[in-house]
Motif scaffolding. Structure first.
Motif, PDB file in Angstrom:
ATOM      1  N   ILE A   1      45.343  45.090  35.459  1.00 58.05           N
ATOM      2  CA  ILE A   1      44.446  44.668  34.385  1.00 58.05           C
ATOM      3  C   ILE A   1      45.190  44.524  33.067  1.00 58.05           C
ATOM      4  CG2 ILE A   1      42.474  45.392  32.974  1.00 58.05           C
ATOM      5  CD1 ILE A   1      41.329  46.665  35.556  1.00 58.05           C
TER       6      ILE A   1
ATOM      7  N   HIS B   1      46.282  36.872  28.861  1.00 59.31           N
ATOM      8  CA  HIS B   1      45.249  36.409  27.931  1.00 59.31           C
ATOM      9  C   HIS B   1      45.767  36.424  26.494  1.00 59.31           C
ATOM     10  CE1 HIS B   1      41.217  35.951  26.191  1.00 59.31           C
ATOM     11  NE2 HIS B   1      41.576  36.904  25.335  1.00 59.31           N
TER      12      HIS B   1
ATOM     13  N   TRP C   1      42.556  37.598  37.884  1.00 56.96           N
ATOM     14  CA  TRP C   1      42.676  38.981  38.362  1.00 56.96           C
ATOM     15  C   TRP C   1      42.562  38.990  39.878  1.00 56.96           C
ATOM     16  CZ3 TRP C   1      38.439  43.269  38.040  1.00 56.96           C
ATOM     17  CH2 TRP C   1      39.013  44.508  38.380  1.00 56.96           C
TER      18      TRP C   1
ATOM     19  N   ASN D   1      41.846  41.099  42.499  1.00 56.59           N
ATOM     20  CA  ASN D   1      41.160  42.383  42.612  1.00 56.59           C
ATOM     21  C   ASN D   1      40.904  42.682  44.087  1.00 56.59           C
ATOM     22  OD1 ASN D   1      39.625  44.674  42.163  1.00 56.59           O
ATOM     23  ND2 ASN D   1      37.819  43.553  41.454  1.00 56.59           N
TER      24      ASN D   1
ATOM     25  N   TRP E   1      35.340  45.423  36.630  1.00 54.48           N
ATOM     26  CA  TRP E   1      36.116  45.069  35.440  1.00 54.48           C
ATOM     27  C   TRP E   1      35.744  46.019  34.299  1.00 54.48           C
ATOM     28  CZ3 TRP E   1      40.315  42.613  34.248  1.00 54.48           C
ATOM     29  CH2 TRP E   1      40.574  42.286  32.908  1.00 54.48           C
TER      30      TRP E   1
ATOM     31  N   HIS F   1      36.380  46.014  30.879  1.00 52.75           N
ATOM     32  CA  HIS F   1      36.302  45.610  29.472  1.00 52.75           C
ATOM     33  C   HIS F   1      35.109  44.682  29.233  1.00 52.75           C
ATOM     34  CE1 HIS F   1      40.237  47.389  28.754  1.00 52.75           C
ATOM     35  NE2 HIS F   1      40.706  46.729  29.803  1.00 52.75           N
ATOM     36  N   ASP F   2      34.543  44.783  28.058  1.00 56.70           N
ATOM     37  CA  ASP F   2      33.421  43.927  27.690  1.00 56.70           C
ATOM     38  C   ASP F   2      33.861  42.692  26.913  1.00 56.70           C
ATOM     39  OD1 ASP F   2      31.529  45.625  28.863  1.00 56.70           O
ATOM     40  OD2 ASP F   2      31.397  46.847  27.050  1.00 56.70           O
TER      41      ASP F   2
ATOM     42  N   ARG G   1      37.539  39.017  29.507  1.00 52.06           N
ATOM     43  CA  ARG G   1      37.407  38.917  30.958  1.00 52.06           C
ATOM     44  C   ARG G   1      38.457  37.939  31.484  1.00 52.06           C
ATOM     45  NH1 ARG G   1      33.587  41.270  33.614  1.00 52.06           N
ATOM     46  NH2 ARG G   1      34.107  39.958  35.417  1.00 52.06           N
TER      47      ARG G   1
ATOM     48  N   ASP H   1      39.808  34.702  33.447  1.00 53.52           N
ATOM     49  CA  ASP H   1      39.203  33.395  33.696  1.00 53.52           C
ATOM     50  C   ASP H   1      38.715  33.284  35.133  1.00 53.52           C
ATOM     51  OD1 ASP H   1      39.728  31.826  31.139  1.00 53.52           O
ATOM     52  OD2 ASP H   1      41.737  32.584  31.596  1.00 53.52           O
TER      53      ASP H   1
ATOM     54  N   GLU I   1      38.550  35.595  39.077  1.00 52.36           N
ATOM     55  CA  GLU I   1      38.698  36.864  39.781  1.00 52.36           C
ATOM     56  C   GLU I   1      38.477  36.627  41.266  1.00 52.36           C
ATOM     57  OE1 GLU I   1      36.298  41.063  40.359  1.00 52.36           O
ATOM     58  OE2 GLU I   1      36.236  40.073  38.396  1.00 52.36           O
TER      59      GLU I   1
ATOM     60  N   ALA J   1      35.077  34.570  37.585  1.00 58.28           N
ATOM     61  CA  ALA J   1      34.533  34.981  36.299  1.00 58.28           C
ATOM     62  C   ALA J   1      34.045  33.767  35.531  1.00 58.28           C
ATOM     63  CB  ALA J   1      35.583  35.729  35.491  1.00 58.28           C
TER      64      ALA J   1
END
Length: 248
Positions: free
Chosen positions: A183, A191, A199, A201, A207, A209-210, A213, A215, A217, A247
């Motif tokens: 991450i 980013h 990502w 994953n 995820w 973070h708010d 994000r 682009d 996943e 995402a």
């Protein structure tokens, strides 16, 4: 989701293959070699003690935090000196034993087919903080180049290593998609450097973070290849995957 990309940069460890089995295996292979060639070192520094020594050397040399190979060499020299073995005779051979095993990887099942598919559509480059060697592993032909933290002098998530890769590709950061599992190192690093991010994953984590994000996943590299196969002739790419895997 639509956006154009002209190249993909890829992380290696835990993106193309799992690193944990390699990390455990190389320690045992190196210890077995020391038992045969430097028994005093092996006796004084069994696996746990060698690991602690290596961590101490890493702490002493933050200037080499980007160069795992050199840190490993220094650790072997230190262990041999402390044990009464001659590092001039044995350190490089010990390192080569370690390094050969480090580059014996077992790819995730989706990785090799996906690499072939991705490389057929866009240029690929590797960006890694680790010391894997794509030529030794046998997949360098899929990549335009490999850029490691050791060669660059600074590890991810520094923007400079991403920008250096874009320079070698002769592309703007906005035209490049970086793919990785980490991450902070991969997604946030890319980013902040102005690249698109994906990502990988594999374990389906949430995820955290708010405000930022990725682009894209996916849980496999094959899913990214499917996404890329949806490109139109102008390479304006769009996703046919379900909302929970790409995402917005």
């Amino acid at each position: 989701m639509y956006f154009p990309i002209r190249a993909i940069t890829l992380d290696l460890d835990d993106t193309l293959w799992p690193f944990a089995p390699i990390g455990a295996r190389v320690e045992q292979v190196l210890h077995d070699w020391l038992l045969q060639h430097c028994p005093r070192t092996a006796q004084r520094f069994p696996i746990e003690a060698m690991r602690a020594l290596r961590e101490a050397v890493y702490t002493e040399r933050p200037d080499l935090s980007h160069d795992f190979s050199q840190l490993r060499r220094l650790s072997l020299v230190r262990a041999m000196e402390l044990s009464g073995d001659d590092p001039l005779l044995h350190a490089e051979a010990a390192f080569e034993t370690f390094y050969a095993e480090r580059n014996r990887v077992e790819f995730y099942p989706d990785a090799l087919p996906a690499l072939e598919r991705l490389a057929a559509r866009v240029q690929l480059a590797a960006i890694s903080n680790g010391n894997a060697d794509l030529a030794r592993i046998g997949v360098h032909h899929h990549f335009a180049f490999q850029l490691g933290a050791r060669e660059h002098g600074t590890p991810k998530p520094a923007a400079s290593i991403f920008h250096a890769a874009c320079t070698q590709l002769a592309m703007s950061p906005a035209d490049v998609l970086h793919v990785g599992d980490d991450i902070d190192m991969d997604v946030l690093g890319a980013h902040r450097a102005g690249l698109r991010s994906c990502w990988l994953n594999r374990e389906g984590h949430a995820w955290p973070h708010d405000s930022i994000r990725p682009d894209l996943e996916f849980t496999t590299l094959g899913a990214l290849a499917d996404w890329l196969d949806a490109a139109d002739p102008a390479n304006h790419l769009h996703s046919n995957v379900q909302p929970d895997t790409a995402a917005a």
